[in-house]
Design a protein around this motif. Structure first.
Motif, short mmCIF file in Angstrom:
data_model
loop_
_atom_site.label_atom_id
_atom_site.label_comp_id
_atom_site.label_asym_id
_atom_site.label_seq_id
_atom_site.Cartn_x
_atom_site.Cartn_y
_atom_site.Cartn_z
N ALA A 38 -13.16 2.62 -5.50
CA ALA A 38 -12.76 3.41 -4.33
C ALA A 38 -11.84 2.64 -3.39
CB ALA A 38 -13.99 3.88 -3.57
N ARG B 279 -13.31 9.16 -1.16
CA ARG B 279 -13.00 7.98 -1.97
C ARG B 279 -14.04 7.80 -3.07
NH1 ARG B 279 -12.07 5.35 3.14
NH2 ARG B 279 -13.85 3.95 2.85
N ARG C 246 -13.79 10.57 -5.82
CA ARG C 246 -12.67 10.33 -6.73
C ARG C 246 -12.90 9.10 -7.59
NH1 ARG C 246 -7.39 10.85 -2.99
NH2 ARG C 246 -6.41 10.11 -4.92
N ILE D 233 -5.63 5.74 -7.84
CA ILE D 233 -4.63 6.07 -6.84
C ILE D 233 -3.49 6.92 -7.41
CG2 ILE D 233 -5.12 3.96 -5.53
CD1 ILE D 233 -2.43 2.86 -6.63
N LYS E 251 -2.04 7.76 2.23
CA LYS E 251 -2.95 8.76 1.67
C LYS E 251 -4.39 8.30 1.75
CE LYS E 251 0.53 10.63 -1.49
NZ LYS E 251 0.85 10.96 -2.90
N LYS E 252 -4.72 7.49 2.77
CA LYS E 252 -6.09 7.00 2.96
C LYS E 252 -7.06 8.16 3.03
CE LYS E 252 -8.90 4.24 6.14
NZ LYS E 252 -8.87 3.41 7.36
N ALA E 253 -8.13 8.08 2.24
CA ALA E 253 -9.11 9.16 2.16
C ALA E 253 -10.39 8.76 2.89
CB ALA E 253 -9.43 9.46 0.69
N LEU F 119 -8.22 3.55 -2.43
CA LEU F 119 -8.00 4.78 -1.66
C LEU F 119 -8.26 4.58 -0.17
CD1 LEU F 119 -9.83 7.18 -4.13
CD2 LEU F 119 -7.35 6.98 -3.83
N SER F 120 -8.51 3.33 0.22
CA SER F 120 -8.89 3.06 1.62
C SER F 120 -7.72 2.60 2.47
CB SER F 120 -9.99 1.99 1.67
OG SER F 120 -9.52 0.75 1.16
N GLU G 142 0.81 -1.22 0.00
CA GLU G 142 0.00 0.00 0.00
C GLU G 142 0.84 1.26 0.00
OE1 GLU G 142 0.19 -1.57 4.29
OE2 GLU G 142 -0.08 -2.40 2.26
#
Length: 241
Positions: free
Chosen positions: A99, A114, A117, A154, A107-109, A102-103, A75
């Motif tokens: 999504a 998520r 994006r 990502i 840079k976890k959103a 991005l979890s 990651e």
């Protein structure tokens, strides 16, 4: 100009993999017989297979340097990975599949970010209308685009595609090849594509790295391989045998 460099030695079952290869932002096609280490190499770059001795550098990022004790988690590498069969999660909607990347990581959103994006990534690939579908309701070409959106959302440092059109029928392969060629140009980042089909290489205008029994046996353009195939496999791959 070299944008990435991979020098690794590892084992996978009975296969001893020893590869030293580099490239720029143009796509590189990895070809070779079944069991030659193509998928293993992608998994090592992504951080999903180890241990591997050597080094992996992409741009100014070092993913692996065994001599310095560096081995970034998957990651943390920022790799966009599209595996064989696409690897979509059947229990998630298309939107949440995209999504998912991005979890995790530094840079976890947040969930709303998520999904925002992810929807933008789907829209960019002209498949935003699929957002609420389950993966079981997707065609092969739709699954490919969704999986690619998940890999791209990502903003990867490098994109790894493992036989991205192998599961498609002949008609879908032609359209998806053309689509991929456009996307890889616009991405402007390194990409490595594993394939068994010289038509994929031609469509992507990729350089070629031939991997046999875990080692690189030839590197060049299709024309260079055709002019002087180094092994019987290469001759067969480019249609001379």
């Amino acid at each position: 100009m070299t944008d990435w460099h991979v020098r690794v030695r590892s084992t996978a079952g009975s296969l001893a993999l020893s590869v030293d290869v580099e490239g720029d932002v143009g796509p590189l096609a990895i070809v070779g017989p079944n069991g030659s280490g193509k998928t293993t190499l992608l998994r090592i770059i992504a951080g999903a297979h180890g241990p591997a001795e050597g080094s992996i550098e992409v741009g100014d990022s070092t993913f692996l340097d065994s001599s310095a004790g560096v081995d970034l988690a998957t990651e943390e590498r920022g790799v966009g990975y599209l595996p064989q069969g696409y690897g979509l999660f059947p229990h998630l909607s298309v939107l949440d599949n995209v999504a998912f990347g991005l979890s995790t990581g530094a840079k976890k959103a947040s969930l709303p970010e998520r999904r925002t994006r992810a929807r933008a990534a789907l829209d960019e690939l002209e498949c935003a209308h699929l957002a609420d579908r389950t993966t079981a309701r997707l065609s092969g070409g739709e699954s490919q685009r969704v999986a690619l959106a998940r890999a791209l959302v990502i903003k990867p440092r490098i994109l790894l595609l493992d036989e991205p059109v192998a599961a498609l029928d002949a008609t879908a392969r032609r359209s998806v090849r053309a689509f991929l060629a456009r996307r890889l140009i616009s991405l402007g980042r390194p990409s490595i594509v594993v394939t068994h089909d010289v038509r994929d290489v031609a469509a992507l205008n990729a350089s070629v790295c031939v991997l046999e029994a875990g080692v690189v046996t030839q590197r060049g353009t299709v024309d260079e391989l055709r002019a002087a195939p180094a092994t019987p496999f290469v001759a067969e791959f480019i249609g001379l045998d």
